[in-house]
Design a protein around this motif. Sequence first.
Motif, PDB file in Angstrom:
ATOM      1  N   ASP B  87       0.826  -1.002   0.072  1.00 49.46           N
ATOM      2  CA  ASP B  87      -0.030   0.105  -0.406  1.00 49.46           C
ATOM      3  C   ASP B  87       0.735   1.100   0.339  1.00 49.46           C
ATOM      4  N   SER B  88       1.455   0.928   0.889  1.00 49.75           N
ATOM      5  CA  SER B  88       2.732   2.107   1.045  1.00 49.75           C
ATOM      6  C   SER B  88       3.376   2.944  -0.776  1.00 49.75           C
ATOM      7  N   TYR B  89       3.827   1.657  -1.313  1.00 49.27           N
ATOM      8  CA  TYR B  89       4.418   2.176  -2.422  1.00 49.27           C
ATOM      9  C   TYR B  89       3.782   2.257  -3.356  1.00 49.27           C
ATOM     10  N   ASP B  90       1.933   1.774  -3.150  1.00 48.60           N
ATOM     11  CA  ASP B  90       1.307   2.327  -4.373  1.00 48.60           C
ATOM     12  C   ASP B  90       1.551   1.147  -5.288  1.00 48.60           C
ATOM     13  N   LEU B  91       2.304   0.063  -4.993  1.00 49.54           N
ATOM     14  CA  LEU B  91       2.210  -1.058  -6.146  1.00 49.54           C
ATOM     15  C   LEU B  91       1.327  -1.586  -6.687  1.00 49.54           C
ATOM     16  N   GLY B  92       1.272  -2.159  -7.819  1.00 49.62           N
ATOM     17  CA  GLY B  92       0.538  -2.761  -8.525  1.00 49.62           C
ATOM     18  C   GLY B  92      -0.215  -1.953  -9.852  1.00 49.62           C
ATOM     19  N   TYR B  93      -1.082  -3.196 -10.941  1.00 58.15           N
ATOM     20  CA  TYR B  93      -0.732  -1.997 -12.362  1.00 58.15           C
ATOM     21  C   TYR B  93      -2.656  -1.915 -11.683  1.00 58.15           C
ATOM     22  N   GLY B  94      -3.013  -0.796 -13.026  1.00 53.28           N
ATOM     23  CA  GLY B  94      -4.456  -0.395 -12.962  1.00 53.28           C
ATOM     24  C   GLY B  94      -5.221   0.123 -12.105  1.00 53.28           C
ATOM     25  N   ASP B  95      -6.384   0.042 -12.248  1.00 58.53           N
ATOM     26  CA  ASP B  95      -7.076   0.967 -10.938  1.00 58.53           C
ATOM     27  C   ASP B  95      -7.129   0.080  -9.889  1.00 58.53           C
ATOM     28  N   ALA B  96      -6.953  -1.451 -10.134  1.00 54.84           N
ATOM     29  CA  ALA B  96      -7.497  -2.440  -8.879  1.00 54.84           C
ATOM     30  C   ALA B  96      -5.603  -2.283  -8.265  1.00 54.84           C
ATOM     31  N   ARG B  97      -4.641  -1.893  -9.033  1.00 53.11           N
ATOM     32  CA  ARG B  97      -3.501  -2.346  -8.249  1.00 53.11           C
ATOM     33  C   ARG B  97      -3.268  -3.603  -8.009  1.00 53.11           C
ATOM     34  N   ASP B  98      -3.446  -4.316  -9.263  1.00 47.80           N
ATOM     35  CA  ASP B  98      -3.119  -6.180  -9.311  1.00 47.80           C
ATOM     36  C   ASP B  98      -1.457  -6.295  -8.928  1.00 47.80           C
ATOM     37  N   GLY B  99      -1.666  -7.545  -8.478  1.00 48.92           N
ATOM     38  CA  GLY B  99       0.292  -7.229  -8.542  1.00 48.92           C
ATOM     39  C   GLY B  99       0.103  -8.752  -6.808  1.00 48.92           C
ATOM     40  N   VAL B 100       1.202  -9.201  -7.131  1.00 48.36           N
ATOM     41  CA  VAL B 100       1.592 -10.553  -6.558  1.00 48.36           C
ATOM     42  C   VAL B 100       2.770  -9.495  -5.140  1.00 48.36           C
ATOM     43  N   MET B 101       3.454 -10.173  -3.840  1.00 53.80           N
ATOM     44  CA  MET B 101       4.541 -10.299  -3.417  1.00 53.80           C
ATOM     45  C   MET B 101       4.945 -10.736  -3.302  1.00 53.80           C
ATOM     46  N   LEU B 102       5.887 -11.316  -2.636  1.00 53.47           N
ATOM     47  CA  LEU B 102       6.926 -12.150  -1.909  1.00 53.47           C
ATOM     48  C   LEU B 102       7.647 -11.639  -1.314  1.00 53.47           C
TER      49      LEU B 102
END
Lengths: 364, 280
Positions: B87-102
């Motif tokens: 959240d802090s780095y506003d990660l992800g793509y698109g409006d929904a901030r799609d992504g995965v993090m390990l």
Amino acid sequence: MADQISNYQCPSCTGPLRFDGKSGRLQCDYCGSSFSVQEIEALYKDKDEAAAQAMGSEVSAEGEWSGEGSNWAQEQGLRAYNCPSCGAELICDETTAATSCPYCGNPSIVPGQLSDMLKPDYVIPFKLSKEDAKAALKNYYRGKKLLPRAFTSQNHIEEIKGVYVPFWLFDGTAEADVSFQGTRVSSMTQGDTLVTTTDYYDVRRAGTVQFEKIPVDASSKMPDAHMDAIEPFDYSELKPFSNAYLPGFLADKYDVKREDCYKHADERAGNTAVDLVSQTVSGYSSVVPRGSQVRIRRGKVSYALLPVWMLSTRWNGKNYLFAMNGQTGKLIGDLPVSSGRAFAWFAGLTAGLTVLFSALLYFL
Amino acid sequence: MKKKLLLALLLVLALVLGLSASAFAEARLDFVTDEAGLLSEEERTQLNERAGQISEQYQCGVYVVIVNDCRSYVNGNIETFAEEVFDSYDLGYGDARDGVMLAMSMSERDYDIYAHGSFGNYAFTDYGKDQLAESFLDNFRRNDWAGGFRDYVENSGDLIRRAKEGNPLDQWIPDPEPEPEPSLSSGKVALSALISALFGGVTVGSMKKQMKTAVKQTRAGNYVARGGVDLRVRDDRFVNRTVTRQVIRRDPPSSRPSGGHYGGTSISGSHGGSHHSGKF
């Protein structure tokens, strides 16, 4: 006329001697003296021979037994002797070789029944006492849930008797030739196909098995199944026969000829040879017997007296016979079944399990 | 440089609880950030580039964040750490901030796979995350860090691709059999009685058998002479062979069998993401 019966009397006090299985000696219950079998054999050798001759001469002279017994006894196939101790007349089976006088209780031997051609080659002396046999029988009754309660109290366990039973011991060789069809099955998967390969073989095994001293009881009075079931006897304790082992026990001479016992011995030897030869077939998925040939080569036959404790009792008009190996203690005998108890067990088990299974099925 | 930036920002985050995510809106984070120094710079760069390629291709971010101790940054566990960083780095793509993090914390040897966004959670189902974890944990157990991260990045790409094709990796869970109502029909009672009577009959029959012990012998195994068995013929002759072939029937896979459901993704917390965490 010489007596046909011998009483083995204590050289010290003339009381009757009996063979004691635990000590392996002849025991006098009156003065407590004991004597080895060899001592008594030597002491009574002449007397036994005279008794045997007395009996033999009467039989051979007239073609049939005509001793001191009554004509009635002869007609019934019995024999009559006079007890050397009290003079009472003893009526015995014509095969009786050792008994005890019902009047004075003295053990009596009929040496003529077990001499010359009729003399056994071997004897296994009693090792277990009457007390051992009674304890074993009481123990045998325990835990038999279908045994009628009154049976144990009414079967006169005190009347258990030690009997030297005549046996033929057969040596021989069995040749077995057995053929089978054997299959070896293997499976493998090739793509979407299961390939099963079955190899068929003609399998043949042949060999010989030597047997030593297969026992077959030689007394028509003894049921074969009972005598078979108390086997085996430990042959390492076989001893050359002597009358001195008999006092205190009953003994019969054989009345079933060896020729009539061959069939049973041959059958046992043949079956065992086929089993042993067949056991060597291995490494197959399945083995189906196709046929077998057995040839028996008979060998030496020995005659032996083997020790058996016996109790014959009646229950509801039917005879029940118990036999215990007097050497090893193996005890067998068919027991009566209480119909009431059998039904109660069946009904109780059925009712209880029905409730249990119904409860389980209720939740399924 | 960016690693330092991350550290500084997260320290601020740890000290100032309740700080708004917008405070980090301008900050950027690499696809692969290694605070614990598990990777050489070359390895990290290669992984970073590959993760970036996949993320750009499918518009779904693939991230790795490794720190020595996640508790130095957040007041919580590895899952809280992953959510806060995402959240802090506003990660992800698109409006929904799609992504995965390990996310990995070395001191506790904790890891968390955190999926975010509607497509992220669609692509990374619970079963998918489970399979993804298995693909890299064996490398980590051998301290093969670069290999494990490569597996994570590549397999994440596969999961995203499958989801784009409308076929996310998921597990079919059949519906549980409906619990039958307890009942006792006369048929059941009759069946019980029949089985019981059979059992009772066999038991009593066995008891009766114990009463008969005088059995004639048909064998003479006790009287075989020592060394008295001589096997003369031992002949095993092959006769013939038969071969059978049987086609194995396999039921065609059903795209959507009835009477069940796919496991899907379990969304947890207020961040709209899903986790799969554990020890490595």
